[in-house]
Design a protein around this motif. Structure first.
Motif, PDB file in Angstrom:
ATOM      1  N   UNK A 256       0.834  -1.200   0.000  1.00 48.80           N
ATOM      2  CA  UNK A 256       0.000   0.000   0.000  1.00 48.80           C
ATOM      3  C   UNK A 256       0.870   1.252   0.000  1.00 48.80           C
ATOM      4  N   UNK A 257       1.900   1.249   0.840  1.00 48.17           N
ATOM      5  CA  UNK A 257       2.832   2.385   0.848  1.00 48.17           C
ATOM      6  C   UNK A 257       3.531   2.518  -0.504  1.00 48.17           C
ATOM      7  N   UNK A 258       3.909   1.398  -1.093  1.00 53.32           N
ATOM      8  CA  UNK A 258       4.610   1.416  -2.374  1.00 53.32           C
ATOM      9  C   UNK A 258       3.743   2.007  -3.485  1.00 53.32           C
ATOM     10  N   UNK A 259       2.480   1.646  -3.533  1.00 52.10           N
ATOM     11  CA  UNK A 259       1.578   2.171  -4.568  1.00 52.10           C
ATOM     12  C   UNK A 259       1.526   3.695  -4.504  1.00 52.10           C
ATOM     13  N   UNK A 260       1.399   4.225  -3.292  1.00 50.22           N
ATOM     14  CA  UNK A 260       1.300   5.676  -3.149  1.00 50.22           C
ATOM     15  C   UNK A 260       2.631   6.363  -3.435  1.00 50.22           C
ATOM     16  N   UNK A 261       3.725   5.724  -3.058  1.00 49.97           N
ATOM     17  CA  UNK A 261       5.037   6.304  -3.353  1.00 49.97           C
ATOM     18  C   UNK A 261       5.321   6.287  -4.852  1.00 49.97           C
ATOM     19  N   UNK A 262       4.916   5.212  -5.527  1.00 45.85           N
ATOM     20  CA  UNK A 262       5.073   5.155  -6.986  1.00 45.85           C
ATOM     21  C   UNK A 262       4.299   6.274  -7.675  1.00 45.85           C
ATOM     22  N   UNK A 263       3.122   6.612  -7.133  1.00 50.61           N
ATOM     23  CA  UNK A 263       2.334   7.695  -7.719  1.00 50.61           C
ATOM     24  C   UNK A 263       3.109   9.007  -7.664  1.00 50.61           C
ATOM     25  N   UNK A 264       3.753   9.288  -6.527  1.00 55.07           N
ATOM     26  CA  UNK A 264       4.528  10.528  -6.404  1.00 55.07           C
ATOM     27  C   UNK A 264       5.763  10.495  -7.298  1.00 55.07           C
ATOM     28  N   UNK A 265       6.411   9.337  -7.387  1.00 50.06           N
ATOM     29  CA  UNK A 265       7.598   9.235  -8.242  1.00 50.06           C
ATOM     30  C   UNK A 265       7.232   9.411  -9.706  1.00 50.06           C
ATOM     31  N   UNK A 266       6.116   8.821 -10.120  1.00 51.99           N
ATOM     32  CA  UNK A 266       5.703   8.947 -11.516  1.00 51.99           C
ATOM     33  C   UNK A 266       5.288  10.379 -11.857  1.00 51.99           C
ATOM     34  N   UNK A 267       4.516  11.004 -10.951  1.00 49.53           N
ATOM     35  CA  UNK A 267       3.973  12.334 -11.244  1.00 49.53           C
ATOM     36  C   UNK A 267       5.022  13.431 -11.128  1.00 49.53           C
ATOM     37  N   UNK A 268       5.857  13.348 -10.072  1.00 51.67           N
ATOM     38  CA  UNK A 268       6.720  14.476  -9.765  1.00 51.67           C
ATOM     39  C   UNK A 268       8.199  14.121  -9.711  1.00 51.67           C
ATOM     40  N   UNK A 269       8.537  12.852  -9.889  1.00 48.59           N
ATOM     41  CA  UNK A 269       9.944  12.467  -9.856  1.00 48.59           C
ATOM     42  C   UNK A 269      10.566  12.526  -8.477  1.00 48.59           C
ATOM     43  N   UNK A 270       9.743  12.485  -7.407  1.00 47.43           N
ATOM     44  CA  UNK A 270      10.242  12.552  -6.034  1.00 47.43           C
ATOM     45  C   UNK A 270      10.234  11.157  -5.404  1.00 47.43           C
ATOM     46  N   UNK A 271      10.897  11.038  -4.275  1.00 48.02           N
ATOM     47  CA  UNK A 271      10.929   9.802  -3.483  1.00 48.02           C
ATOM     48  C   UNK A 271      11.533   8.627  -4.255  1.00 48.02           C
ATOM     49  N   UNK A 272      12.444   8.873  -5.182  1.00 51.32           N
ATOM     50  CA  UNK A 272      12.949   7.772  -6.014  1.00 51.32           C
ATOM     51  C   UNK A 272      13.615   6.691  -5.176  1.00 51.32           C
ATOM     52  N   UNK A 273      14.553   7.101  -4.333  1.00 50.79           N
ATOM     53  CA  UNK A 273      15.267   6.113  -3.521  1.00 50.79           C
ATOM     54  C   UNK A 273      14.316   5.407  -2.559  1.00 50.79           C
ATOM     55  N   UNK A 274      13.403   6.166  -1.972  1.00 52.35           N
ATOM     56  CA  UNK A 274      12.437   5.595  -1.033  1.00 52.35           C
ATOM     57  C   UNK A 274      11.529   4.589  -1.736  1.00 52.35           C
ATOM     58  N   UNK A 275      11.097   4.907  -2.938  1.00 55.37           N
ATOM     59  CA  UNK A 275      10.215   4.003  -3.675  1.00 55.37           C
ATOM     60  C   UNK A 275      10.920   2.702  -4.014  1.00 55.37           C
ATOM     61  N   UNK A 276      12.166   2.792  -4.429  1.00 54.28           N
ATOM     62  CA  UNK A 276      12.928   1.577  -4.718  1.00 54.28           C
ATOM     63  C   UNK A 276      13.065   0.733  -3.458  1.00 54.28           C
ATOM     64  N   UNK A 277      13.379   1.371  -2.345  1.00 56.70           N
ATOM     65  CA  UNK A 277      13.526   0.629  -1.092  1.00 56.70           C
ATOM     66  C   UNK A 277      12.215  -0.042  -0.693  1.00 56.70           C
ATOM     67  N   UNK A 278      11.098   0.630  -0.908  1.00 61.21           N
ATOM     68  CA  UNK A 278       9.804   0.013  -0.606  1.00 61.21           C
ATOM     69  C   UNK A 278       9.545  -1.211  -1.484  1.00 61.21           C
ATOM     70  N   UNK A 279       9.925  -1.121  -2.766  1.00 65.39           N
ATOM     71  CA  UNK A 279       9.745  -2.270  -3.661  1.00 65.39           C
ATOM     72  C   UNK A 279      10.557  -3.465  -3.176  1.00 65.39           C
ATOM     73  N   UNK A 280      11.794  -3.206  -2.759  1.00 69.15           N
ATOM     74  CA  UNK A 280      12.637  -4.285  -2.233  1.00 69.15           C
ATOM     75  C   UNK A 280      12.042  -4.836  -0.938  1.00 69.15           C
ATOM     76  N   UNK A 281      11.552  -3.957  -0.082  1.00 66.62           N
ATOM     77  CA  UNK A 281      11.010  -4.372   1.216  1.00 66.62           C
ATOM     78  C   UNK A 281       9.746  -5.209   1.059  1.00 66.62           C
ATOM     79  N   UNK A 282       8.884  -4.805   0.146  1.00 65.71           N
ATOM     80  CA  UNK A 282       7.601  -5.498  -0.003  1.00 65.71           C
ATOM     81  C   UNK A 282       7.801  -6.957  -0.390  1.00 65.71           C
TER      82      UNK A 282
END
Length: 650
Positions: A256-282
């Motif tokens: 759930x956190x990853x889906x929302x972080x991906x939305x921010x990364x796709x729209x605004x290019x933010x949270x890139x490192x955090x989104x990758x870490x969430x993908x690995x964590x999930x």
């Protein structure tokens, strides 16, 4: 020769997985188009051979081939054909083969639907999927062979676990495993992005529909498991914070956190490192759940294996996958260029706050799940962490996240201001607060947690309606992704309302009932008409008859059963439930108390419990709508064209 054919198909699938893993990754590293082109056919071929193996095992169960050890231990000649088929995945070995089948299916799906991805990215993603397949197929062949023979063959089987002889088991494990394994795709995209060094909005756009699809399946799997336990175990509960329940819930929270972080990364290019870490964590949490269920460290109705060798293999695989991915992340993360700036109350900030709360809640569940195991492993004694801990810690963390769920979609990207949102929502917030408390006072007894649940549910539902109004007033379109997001949020509101009511206002009684006797509960009268024998295909049962009435009007006639299964001698309670939209009336038969026909009977009244299942279903439908949005297909085509232009410019 059917089992030998299945065994051979698994060996070929392992070899194909090795090819799928090694050649495309080598091709992407060397920019060799010929090697990269191997990825898709290898993935499709691997899926084909794993499917052959699964069909061979299913046939072995259907024809009662008791020379196969797995069949002899988990089937029975008098088992109904439907359950003989579901027994294919009713054991550790069979469920692992189903897991591998789902993993191969996801790999084949990526191969089919990634035609518009850049060749190097597709090769890396499919190659990483191949590496994961190698680990699981090797685990199956080395420690958990579903086709192992026993000679001479058993005359009769031991029967399937009676707990699993329910039609819900037809769809619960496939849905759950589709979710578990589906996060391997998000993991593979993250690893591929780290290997390529290209961590931009494009990889988030490629990964997002796959992640949403996996989350959708896991949502369905979890709620089907909860519904099955509620109906089948005869205890009247829907969630017990069992470690194996948590093993599926933790990847869901992270997803759930990853889906929302991906939305921010796709729209605004933010949270890139955090989104990758969430993908690995999930996906790492999915592997952790596999370890917990299959290692023998847990004793649960959901757990499978008790063989330490299996646990050691999975633990080693977990260490390699998690350790290797985190090492790659540590190497690449410092090179990730941060995205654009944003204000303190923009949508980006609210998504980040929501992520922080979700991960804090995840940490609380992880601690409560693993701490007793660690204490036991260190020889420091045995402790139990149960619902009181989880309810006391999880609810205060998730409630603010639910509140932010309402605000986030209404805030502006980049330049949102607290004053603007507060001016717009202060009166609706006050109205929601008053309505929530009024609802709680209107019920039999005021309970603070119920009032909190009502307020959060009304808040989310109101903001969903407000989002639609804003979109229509602004003249914007309503794409599937928007419908999906809002429907999922509304489903959460429905589910929260159901949880608030059922947790606060459920009632139950344990009573002694003789034929003709009655008992009262929540305004309903339960009259016991006795119990008589009933023969099932593979069990003997005593079948009770309980008439339910309210204010003198008949409501339902329920037939709970007490079963004894012929092969195993295991006694089981089969509850009987009368549902409607606003409540369940639930009766479970206990033990006979005397020779006069008296029985112990458990009576339950579960208000609004069906709103839990409805809310989860709406969330899953929303996820499906979002995952199939047309924008993602167009976005992949545009990203591929951009990648080709960049390569030509280089």
């Amino acid at each position: 020769m059917i089992p030998e054919l299945g065994q051979f198909a698994l060996i070929v699938a392992l070899l194909l997985a090795l090819v799928q893993a090694m050649l495309p990754l080598a091709g992407a590293w060397r920019n060799d188009a010929a090697l990269m082109s191997v990825a898709r056919p290898a993935a499709l071929a691997q899926f084909g051979f794993v499917l052959v193996a699964f069909v061979c095992l299913a046939i072995s169960f259907m024809v009662n081939d008791f020379s196969v050890l797995n069949v002899a231990r988990n089937s029975y000649s008098r088992l109904p054909e439907l359950y003989r088929f579901t027994a294919t995945w009713g054991s550790h070995e069979g469920s692992l083969l189903l897991w591998v089948l789902m993993l191969a299916f996801w790999g084949a799906a990526v191969a089919v639907f990634s035609r518009r991805l850049p060749d190097a990215m597709a090769a890396r993603v499919i190659g990483v999927m191949g590496l994961i397949s190698v680990g699981f197929i090797a685990f199956m062949l080395i420690t958990s062979n579903p086709f192992e023979r026993q000679l001479p063959a058993a005359i009769e089987g031991n029967d399937m676990n009676p707990l699993l002889q329910d039609w819900g088991m037809i769809i619960h494990p496939p849905m759950l495993y589709m979710g578990y394994v589906g996060f391997a795709v998000a993991f593979a995209f993250a690893i591929a992005a780290l290997l390529s060094g290209r961590l931009d909005a494009a990889w988030a756009r490629w990964s997002r529909p796959w992640t949403i699809a996996a989350w959708t399946f896991l949502t369905l799997g979890i709620v089907l498991g909860s519904w099955w336990a509620y109906r089948e175990l005869g205890w009247g509960g829907w969630w017990f914070w069992d470690p194996t329940e948590n093993a599926s819930f933790m990847p869901w929270i992270a997803g759930t956190a990853l889906i929302h972080s991906l939305a921010a990364t796709e729209k605004r290019g933010v949270f890139k490192a955090w989104t990758v870490l969430l993908a690995l964590t999930t996906f790492s949490l999915s592997l952790l759940g596999t370890f917990l269920v299959r290692s023998g460290v847990l004793s649960s109705v959901h757990a499978f294996a008790t063989d330490p060798a299996r646990g050691a293999f999975i633990l080693g695989f977990l260490v390699v996958v998690v350790g290797g991915s985190l090492a790659l992340y540590a190497w690449r993360a410092p090179r990730i260029i941060a995205g654009g700036g944003y204000s303190g109350f923009s949508r980006e900030s609210l998504l980040l706050a929501n992520n922080v709360l979700l991960i804090a809640a995840l940490g609380a569940v992880l601690l409560g799940t693993l701490y007793p195991l660690v204490v036991d492993a260190l020889g420091l004694g045995k402790i139990s962490v149960g619902p009181p801990y989880f309810n006391a810690v999880f609810v205060p963390l998730i409630a603010p996240a639910l509140f932010l769920m309402g605000i986030g979609p209404l805030a502006r990207w980049k330049n949102g201001r607290l004053a603007d949102v507060a001016a717009r929502l202060k009166w609706p917030f006050a109205a929601v607060l008053a309505s929530g408390f009024a609802l709680a006072f209107a019920l039999d007894e005021f309970k603070p947690w119920a009032a909190l649940g009502f307020c959060l549910a009304l808040w989310i539902a109101y903001t969903v309606g407000l989002a639609f109004r804003d979109r229509l007033r602004g003249g914007g379109d309503l794409p599937r992704a928007f419908w999906g997001m809002q429907l999922a949020h509304f489903g959460m509101a429905v589910g929260v309302a159901g949880i608030a009511v059922v947790a606060a206002y459920s009632s139950e009684r344990d009573v002694r009932m003789a034929p003709g006797g009655s008992a009262e509960l929540a305004g309903y009268t339960f009259t016991f008409r006795g119990a008589g024998p009933r023969e099932g295909p593979n069990f003997h049962a005593m079948r009770g008859t309980v008439e339910v009435s309210r204010n003198g009007a008949r409501v339902a006639t329920l037939h709970p059963e007490k079963r004894v299964y012929t092969a195993s001698g295991m006694a089981m309670t089969e509850a009987s439930v009368h549902p409607n939209f606003f409540r369940d009336v639930y009766v479970a038969l206990g033990e006979p108390l005397d020779d006069q026909g008296a029985w112990s009977v458990r009576l339950f009244h579960k208000p609004f419990i069906n709103w839990l299942w409805l809310g989860a279903l709406l969330m899953a439908i929303g996820g499906f709508l979002a995952a199939t949005d047309r924008r993602y297909r167009l976005g992949r085509a545009a990203s591929r064209a951009a990648a080709k232009l960049a390569a030509q410019g280089a």
